[in-house]
Design an enzyme around this catalytic site. Structure first.
Site, PDB file in Angstrom:
ATOM      1  N   ASP A 297      -4.083  -0.475   1.518  1.00  0.00           N
ATOM      2  CA  ASP A 297      -4.712  -0.822   0.240  1.00  0.00           C
ATOM      3  C   ASP A 297      -5.259   0.420  -0.463  1.00  0.00           C
ATOM      4  O   ASP A 297      -5.647   1.391   0.194  1.00  0.00           O
ATOM      5  CB  ASP A 297      -5.841  -1.846   0.499  1.00  0.00           C
ATOM      6  CG  ASP A 297      -6.219  -2.612  -0.751  1.00  0.00           C
ATOM      7  OD1 ASP A 297      -5.504  -2.520  -1.770  1.00  0.00           O
ATOM      8  OD2 ASP A 297      -7.250  -3.315  -0.705  1.00  0.00           O
TER       9      ASP A 297
ATOM     10  N   ASN B 196       0.582 -11.192  -4.143  1.00  0.00           N
ATOM     11  CA  ASN B 196       0.999 -10.043  -4.958  1.00  0.00           C
ATOM     12  C   ASN B 196       2.141 -10.384  -5.928  1.00  0.00           C
ATOM     13  O   ASN B 196       2.384  -9.648  -6.878  1.00  0.00           O
ATOM     14  CB  ASN B 196       1.413  -8.856  -4.073  1.00  0.00           C
ATOM     15  CG  ASN B 196       0.268  -8.202  -3.333  1.00  0.00           C
ATOM     16  OD1 ASN B 196       0.441  -7.647  -2.246  1.00  0.00           O
ATOM     17  ND2 ASN B 196      -0.934  -8.234  -3.896  1.00  0.00           N
ATOM     18  N   TRP B 197       2.831 -11.514  -5.714  1.00  0.00           N
ATOM     19  CA  TRP B 197       3.851 -11.953  -6.686  1.00  0.00           C
ATOM     20  C   TRP B 197       3.198 -12.202  -8.043  1.00  0.00           C
ATOM     21  O   TRP B 197       3.881 -12.212  -9.074  1.00  0.00           O
ATOM     22  CB  TRP B 197       4.560 -13.233  -6.228  1.00  0.00           C
ATOM     23  CG  TRP B 197       5.517 -13.048  -5.085  1.00  0.00           C
ATOM     24  CD1 TRP B 197       5.358 -13.513  -3.815  1.00  0.00           C
ATOM     25  CD2 TRP B 197       6.797 -12.380  -5.097  1.00  0.00           C
ATOM     26  NE1 TRP B 197       6.448 -13.170  -3.038  1.00  0.00           N
ATOM     27  CE2 TRP B 197       7.339 -12.482  -3.804  1.00  0.00           C
ATOM     28  CE3 TRP B 197       7.525 -11.706  -6.082  1.00  0.00           C
ATOM     29  CZ2 TRP B 197       8.575 -11.929  -3.452  1.00  0.00           C
ATOM     30  CZ3 TRP B 197       8.758 -11.148  -5.741  1.00  0.00           C
ATOM     31  CH2 TRP B 197       9.265 -11.271  -4.434  1.00  0.00           C
TER      32      TRP B 197
ATOM     33  N   ILE C  39      -9.762  -9.965   4.761  1.00  0.00           N
ATOM     34  CA  ILE C  39      -8.477 -10.119   5.429  1.00  0.00           C
ATOM     35  C   ILE C  39      -7.370 -10.455   4.414  1.00  0.00           C
ATOM     36  O   ILE C  39      -6.184 -10.298   4.702  1.00  0.00           O
ATOM     37  CB  ILE C  39      -8.594 -11.147   6.587  1.00  0.00           C
ATOM     38  CG1 ILE C  39      -7.527 -10.947   7.653  1.00  0.00           C
ATOM     39  CG2 ILE C  39      -8.637 -12.574   6.106  1.00  0.00           C
ATOM     40  CD1 ILE C  39      -7.778  -9.847   8.630  1.00  0.00           C
TER      41      ILE C  39
ATOM     42  N   ARG D  96      -5.939   2.446  -7.145  1.00  0.00           N
ATOM     43  CA  ARG D  96      -7.146   3.261  -7.382  1.00  0.00           C
ATOM     44  C   ARG D  96      -6.850   4.744  -7.198  1.00  0.00           C
ATOM     45  O   ARG D  96      -7.370   5.582  -7.923  1.00  0.00           O
ATOM     46  CB  ARG D  96      -8.280   2.806  -6.441  1.00  0.00           C
ATOM     47  CG  ARG D  96      -9.009   1.582  -6.952  1.00  0.00           C
ATOM     48  CD  ARG D  96      -9.822   0.910  -5.881  1.00  0.00           C
ATOM     49  NE  ARG D  96      -8.977   0.091  -5.010  1.00  0.00           N
ATOM     50  CZ  ARG D  96      -9.379  -0.492  -3.910  1.00  0.00           C
ATOM     51  NH1 ARG D  96     -10.626  -0.312  -3.488  1.00  0.00           N
ATOM     52  NH2 ARG D  96      -8.568  -1.242  -3.206  1.00  0.00           N
ATOM     53  N   TRP D  97      -6.007   5.060  -6.215  1.00  0.00           N
ATOM     54  CA  TRP D  97      -5.620   6.463  -5.977  1.00  0.00           C
ATOM     55  C   TRP D  97      -4.981   7.040  -7.240  1.00  0.00           C
ATOM     56  O   TRP D  97      -5.300   8.145  -7.666  1.00  0.00           O
ATOM     57  CB  TRP D  97      -4.653   6.528  -4.800  1.00  0.00           C
ATOM     58  CG  TRP D  97      -4.294   7.913  -4.349  1.00  0.00           C
ATOM     59  CD1 TRP D  97      -4.919   8.642  -3.359  1.00  0.00           C
ATOM     60  CD2 TRP D  97      -3.220   8.733  -4.849  1.00  0.00           C
ATOM     61  NE1 TRP D  97      -4.309   9.862  -3.221  1.00  0.00           N
ATOM     62  CE2 TRP D  97      -3.270   9.950  -4.123  1.00  0.00           C
ATOM     63  CE3 TRP D  97      -2.247   8.564  -5.819  1.00  0.00           C
ATOM     64  CZ2 TRP D  97      -2.354  10.986  -4.349  1.00  0.00           C
ATOM     65  CZ3 TRP D  97      -1.350   9.596  -6.056  1.00  0.00           C
ATOM     66  CH2 TRP D  97      -1.412  10.801  -5.321  1.00  0.00           C
TER      67      TRP D  97
ATOM     68  N   HIS E 138       1.736   3.859  -5.393  1.00  0.00           N
ATOM     69  CA  HIS E 138       2.667   3.207  -4.454  1.00  0.00           C
ATOM     70  C   HIS E 138       3.665   4.239  -3.920  1.00  0.00           C
ATOM     71  O   HIS E 138       3.969   4.266  -2.727  1.00  0.00           O
ATOM     72  CB  HIS E 138       3.423   2.061  -5.138  1.00  0.00           C
ATOM     73  CG  HIS E 138       2.539   0.955  -5.629  1.00  0.00           C
ATOM     74  ND1 HIS E 138       1.486   0.462  -4.888  1.00  0.00           N
ATOM     75  CD2 HIS E 138       2.547   0.229  -6.792  1.00  0.00           C
ATOM     76  CE1 HIS E 138       0.889  -0.519  -5.571  1.00  0.00           C
ATOM     77  NE2 HIS E 138       1.510  -0.671  -6.727  1.00  0.00           N
TER      78      HIS E 138
ATOM     79  N   ASN F  70      -3.706   1.926  -3.398  1.00  0.00           N
ATOM     80  CA  ASN F  70      -2.719   2.742  -4.127  1.00  0.00           C
ATOM     81  C   ASN F  70      -3.046   2.836  -5.613  1.00  0.00           C
ATOM     82  O   ASN F  70      -2.953   3.917  -6.212  1.00  0.00           O
ATOM     83  CB  ASN F  70      -1.313   2.135  -3.997  1.00  0.00           C
ATOM     84  CG  ASN F  70      -0.804   2.161  -2.579  1.00  0.00           C
ATOM     85  OD1 ASN F  70      -1.411   2.764  -1.713  1.00  0.00           O
ATOM     86  ND2 ASN F  70       0.314   1.491  -2.341  1.00  0.00           N
TER      87      ASN F  70
ATOM     88  N   SER G 113       1.826  -9.120  -0.340  1.00  0.00           N
ATOM     89  CA  SER G 113       1.374 -10.469   0.021  1.00  0.00           C
ATOM     90  C   SER G 113       2.026 -11.503  -0.897  1.00  0.00           C
ATOM     91  O   SER G 113       2.550 -11.162  -1.962  1.00  0.00           O
ATOM     92  CB  SER G 113      -0.149 -10.562  -0.100  1.00  0.00           C
ATOM     93  OG  SER G 113      -0.546 -10.511  -1.462  1.00  0.00           O
TER      94      SER G 113
HETATM   95  C1  IPE Z   1      -3.784  -6.859   0.327  1.00  0.00           C
HETATM   96  O1  IPE Z   1      -4.143  -6.019  -0.723  1.00  0.00           O
HETATM   97  C2  IPE Z   1      -2.298  -6.999   0.378  1.00  0.00           C
HETATM   98  C3  IPE Z   1      -1.566  -5.814   0.809  1.00  0.00           C
HETATM   99  C4  IPE Z   1      -2.082  -4.687   1.182  1.00  0.00           C
HETATM  100  C5  IPE Z   1      -0.143  -5.963   0.813  1.00  0.00           C
HETATM  101  P1  IPE Z   1      -4.559  -6.613  -2.152  1.00  0.00           P
HETATM  102  O2  IPE Z   1      -4.941  -5.449  -2.972  1.00  0.00           O
HETATM  103  O3  IPE Z   1      -3.497  -7.480  -2.676  1.00  0.00           O
HETATM  104  O4  IPE Z   1      -5.809  -7.517  -1.760  1.00  0.00           O
HETATM  105  P2  IPE Z   1      -7.081  -7.980  -2.595  1.00  0.00           P
HETATM  106  O5  IPE Z   1      -6.565  -8.525  -3.894  1.00  0.00           O
HETATM  107  O6  IPE Z   1      -7.947  -6.778  -2.809  1.00  0.00           O
HETATM  108  O7  IPE Z   1      -7.744  -9.000  -1.736  1.00  0.00           O
HETATM  109  C1  IPE Z   2      -1.900  -1.688  -2.017  1.00  0.00           C
HETATM  110  O1  IPE Z   2      -2.515  -1.017  -3.072  1.00  0.00           O
HETATM  111  C2  IPE Z   2      -0.450  -2.005  -2.287  1.00  0.00           C
HETATM  112  C3  IPE Z   2      -0.169  -3.441  -2.470  1.00  0.00           C
HETATM  113  C4  IPE Z   2      -1.033  -4.412  -2.358  1.00  0.00           C
HETATM  114  C5  IPE Z   2       1.197  -3.799  -2.819  1.00  0.00           C
HETATM  115  P1  IPE Z   2      -3.023  -1.784  -4.356  1.00  0.00           P
HETATM  116  O2  IPE Z   2      -1.903  -1.869  -5.337  1.00  0.00           O
HETATM  117  O3  IPE Z   2      -3.646  -3.080  -4.002  1.00  0.00           O
HETATM  118  O4  IPE Z   2      -4.125  -0.778  -4.898  1.00  0.00           O
HETATM  119  P2  IPE Z   2      -5.575  -1.120  -5.441  1.00  0.00           P
HETATM  120  O5  IPE Z   2      -6.242  -1.976  -4.425  1.00  0.00           O
HETATM  121  O6  IPE Z   2      -5.382  -1.836  -6.738  1.00  0.00           O
HETATM  122  O7  IPE Z   2      -6.243   0.203  -5.600  1.00  0.00           O
HETATM  123 MG    MG Z   3      -5.513  -3.665  -3.494  1.00  0.00          MG
END
Ligand code: IPE
Ligand code: IPE
Ligand code: MG
Length: 241
Positions: free
Chosen positions: A16, A64-65, A195, A20-21, A33, A18, A61
């Site tokens: 998690d 994430n869709w 989680i 924000r980075w 990513h 990416n 997840s």
């Molecule tokens: C959890 O990260 C899912 C994955 C790392 C694939 P999310 O960024 O989707 O989770 P939330 O929204 O902060 O709970």
């Molecule tokens: C994790 O990074 C990658 C996936 C969930 C696919 P994020 O895309 O959730 O990055 P943040 O949490 O918005 O920084």
């Molecule tokens: Mg995230």
């Protein structure tokens, strides 16, 4: 004695941070990513070096869709490229590659390359892989429990009396992770302490570790520190130790 002084058999990572980075660098989320792929490579190397037997990564997840279409398609494209670029290297190292999740939602092309990659890296009959790399894609813990319960209900429909003497391990068999030991250590990067519908049943006794490092910065040294932290944990499983 304090700690278990052991290398975890199964390390799982909720990758998690990416977005924000990238934002911290004034860039689009997808840059994060892309940089995160380097962290996957680094953690695979570090895990093999440490003697970890299963490394699993939460890559995408079911929730994430719901992200913008452009981000979803970029992520799926990156998954396709990563498989194409890395699979021979994984096969050469004796690493078995598996993808687990609600794969009915993936494009036929991606599904096809996943299946080919799994076959390419499957260990020969009677041979143990050096490590198994599991990618959880289009996965959610509740989806997994529901699909397991549904399949089980169908199979037991003709012998419902057998449901009265079920063991926990009878249910385990229907989960998408059957055959993979439950995670010993679950790491979540970016400082979040939830989680997020990841492995729910399987993390019943996992050690949880939240680290502030954003995923693109989580490299070998950070992975090794996480194993070091794990080695100091005292796993009691509800007993007195
Ligand atoms: C959890 O990260 C899912 C994955 C790392 C694939 P999310 O960024 O989707 O989770 P939330 O929204 O902060 O709970
Ligand atoms: C994790 O990074 C990658 C996936 C969930 C696919 P994020 O895309 O959730 O990055 P943040 O949490 O918005 O920084
Ligand atoms: Mg995230």
């Amino acid at each position: 004695m304090d700690g278990n002084n052991k290398v975890p058999v199964h390390v799982s990572i909720i990758m998690d941070g990416n977005g924000r980075w990238a934002k911290l660098r004034g860039k689009e989320r997808v840059f994060g990513h892309a940089e995160g792929v380097g962290s996957v490579r680094a953690c695979v190397e570090a895990a093999v070096e440490a003697g970890v037997k299963y490394l699993s990564l939460f890559a995408f997840s079911e929730e994430n869709w719901g992200r913008p279409e452009s981000e979803v398609s970029t992520l799926m494209g990156m998954m396709m490229d990563a498989i194409r670029n890395e699979i021979e290297s994984l096969a050469g190292q004796g690493i078995a590659f598996r993808v687990i999740g609600n794969l009915s939602r993936l494009s036929p092309d991606l599904l096809d390359s996943i299946r080919k990659a799994e076959q390419r890296t499957a260990p020969a009959e009677g041979k143990e892989p050096v490590m198994t790399l599991v990618v959880f894609l289009s996965y959610s813990g509740k989806w997994d429990i529901l699909q397991a319960a549904t399949r089980m209900a169908k199979e037991y429909a003709s012998c419902p009396e057998a449901l009265d003497s079920l063991e926990i391990s009878d249910f385990d068999k229907y989960l998408s992770t059957w055959g993979i030991p439950d995670p010993d250590l679950v790491i979540r990067t970016s400082g979040e302490k939830r989680i997020s519908n990841y492995l729910l049943w399987q993390t019943a006794y996992s050690e949880l570790l939240s680290v502030d490092t954003l995923w693109p910065d989580f490299r070998k040294e950070e992975f090794r520190s996480a194993l070091e932290e794990y080695s100091k944990r005292n796993r009691r499983y509800g007993k007195v130790k």
